[in-house]
Design an enzyme around this catalytic site. Structure first.
Site, mmCIF file in Angstrom:
data_model
loop_
_atom_site.group_PDB
_atom_site.id
_atom_site.type_symbol
_atom_site.label_atom_id
_atom_site.label_comp_id
_atom_site.label_asym_id
_atom_site.label_seq_id
_atom_site.Cartn_x
_atom_site.Cartn_y
_atom_site.Cartn_z
ATOM 1 N N LEU A 163 -4.524 -4.992 -4.054
ATOM 2 C CA LEU A 163 -4.155 -4.661 -2.714
ATOM 3 C C LEU A 163 -5.045 -5.666 -2.089
ATOM 4 O O LEU A 163 -6.092 -5.872 -2.248
ATOM 5 C CB LEU A 163 -4.793 -3.284 -2.295
ATOM 6 C CG LEU A 163 -4.551 -2.856 -0.980
ATOM 7 C CD1 LEU A 163 -2.921 -2.778 -0.665
ATOM 8 C CD2 LEU A 163 -5.410 -1.618 -0.362
ATOM 9 N N LYS B 112 0.874 -1.196 -0.029
ATOM 10 C CA LYS B 112 0.079 -0.066 0.113
ATOM 11 C C LYS B 112 0.877 1.398 0.124
ATOM 12 O O LYS B 112 0.935 1.833 1.018
ATOM 13 C CB LYS B 112 -0.950 -0.148 1.107
ATOM 14 C CG LYS B 112 -2.063 0.980 0.979
ATOM 15 C CD LYS B 112 -3.368 0.548 2.011
ATOM 16 C CE LYS B 112 -4.455 1.626 1.909
ATOM 17 N NZ LYS B 112 -5.069 1.749 0.701
ATOM 18 N N GLU C 34 -8.850 -4.535 -9.961
ATOM 19 C CA GLU C 34 -9.756 -4.087 -9.060
ATOM 20 C C GLU C 34 -10.249 -2.674 -9.309
ATOM 21 O O GLU C 34 -10.160 -2.376 -10.456
ATOM 22 C CB GLU C 34 -8.894 -4.116 -7.827
ATOM 23 C CG GLU C 34 -7.602 -3.081 -7.735
ATOM 24 C CD GLU C 34 -6.695 -3.417 -6.539
ATOM 25 O OE1 GLU C 34 -7.010 -3.643 -5.454
ATOM 26 O OE2 GLU C 34 -5.366 -3.223 -6.601
#
Ligand code: PDD
Length: 281
Positions: A201, A145, A177
């Site tokens: 993520l 991240k 995503e």
């Protein structure tokens, strides 16, 4: 109030050097923890992921879990935050000059809060999101991240310019995503979402939601899905600390199901918020 390197200061006094590697090289990681009724959702998941992101960049965490939790709580109290999120960023620090080679230095740590509407009465969830698609041109370590958010930010801005709420990113024919959330479809009652890897993520909301779904014997398939499958799905939705569980009603202008938020997605949102209130710290 902002927390910066041990102090609580006003926004104008929260200052970071221009030589900080977070500024010059995006050499920094972050977390966003949702706040519901003044309490934190999924704090331990965010703590674990922060440790993992730091570890991948060979950065030592400057705080213990207890210290970081206390700072989160202090900031929520000082800023009278009811609903929203706490943002924490740890950068490698300020080496005093621009240099590709990383030397030893003290990290910079910053926390601030952001307000958002009460998720129980969020009109966005009643309408659902209209998403467009874009190629996934991010780097290959999306599991870290990092604050390197230029591409998702450009894509989300273009989506907004075209009247969409977000964009789903596509790689090798499959959805990876959303720009800042994990993506799901539902077909014949089965929740389908991509497996964890370097491609996405590892969402804290995703992990908790899938656990709540499993407790309720809902069917889940962990696998990639294509854009064609998504357009043909009965329902779609995304999850994140800021959107919770958000129904997706169309993709590139093509209606999903009847083009309204799906009943499964709305039920999952309700379950997620109820369970989060119970588990909040
Ligand atoms: N984004 N995927 C990406 C690329 C994200 O940036 C996020 C979160 C998620 C969902 O993760 P989580 O459920 O742990 O919030 C998935 C945060 C909210 C942000 O950048 O603001």
């Amino acid at each position: 109030m902002i927390y910066i390197n041990g102090d609580y200061v006003s926004e104008k006094d929260a200052v970071v050097s221009i030589f900080d590697r977070g500024f010059l090289m995006a050499d920094a990681v972050y977390e966003v923890t949702a706040v519901l009724d003044g309490k934190m959702v999924g704090f331990d998941g965010h703590w674990a992921r922060l440790q993992r992101s730091l570890g991948e960049l060979h950065l030592a965490c400057p705080l213990t879990r207890t210290e970081l939790l206390a700072i989160h709580r202090e900031l929520i109290a000082r800023n009278n935050l009811t609903h929203g999120g706490v943002y924490v960023q740890i950068t490698r620090g300020n080496p005093g000059d621009r240099d590709y080679i990383i030397a030893d230095m003290a990290p910079t740590i910053v926390l601030f809060t952001q307000d958002s509407p009460d998720p129980i009465n969020d009109s966005d969830a009643d309408k659902g999101w209209r998403v467009m698609t874009a190629p996934d041109l991010r780097w290959r370590r999306r599991d870290i991240k990092s604050v390197q958010l230029l591409y998702p930010s450009l894509v989300k801005t273009e989506a907004a310019r075209q009247g969409f709420d977000d964009a789903w990113l596509i790689e090798d024919g499959a959805i990876t995503e959303g720009t800042s959330n994990n993506a799901y479809i539902i077909k014949d009652g089965v929740i389908i979402t991509r497996e964890l890897s370097h491609d996405i993520l590892h969402g804290v909301t995703r992990a908790n939601l899938l656990a709540y779904a499993a407790e309720r014997q809902m069917k889940v398939e962990i696998r990639p899905f294509t854009l064609t499958e998504a357009k043909d799905a009965d329902e779609a939705f995304v999850t994140s600390a800021s959107a919770y569980v958000m129904p997706v009603v169309s993709i590139d202008g093509h209606a999903i199901g009847d083009g309204k938020p799906g009943s499964h997605a709305l039920n999952l949102r309700k379950i997620f918020i109820e369970e989060s209130i119970k588990a909040a710290l």
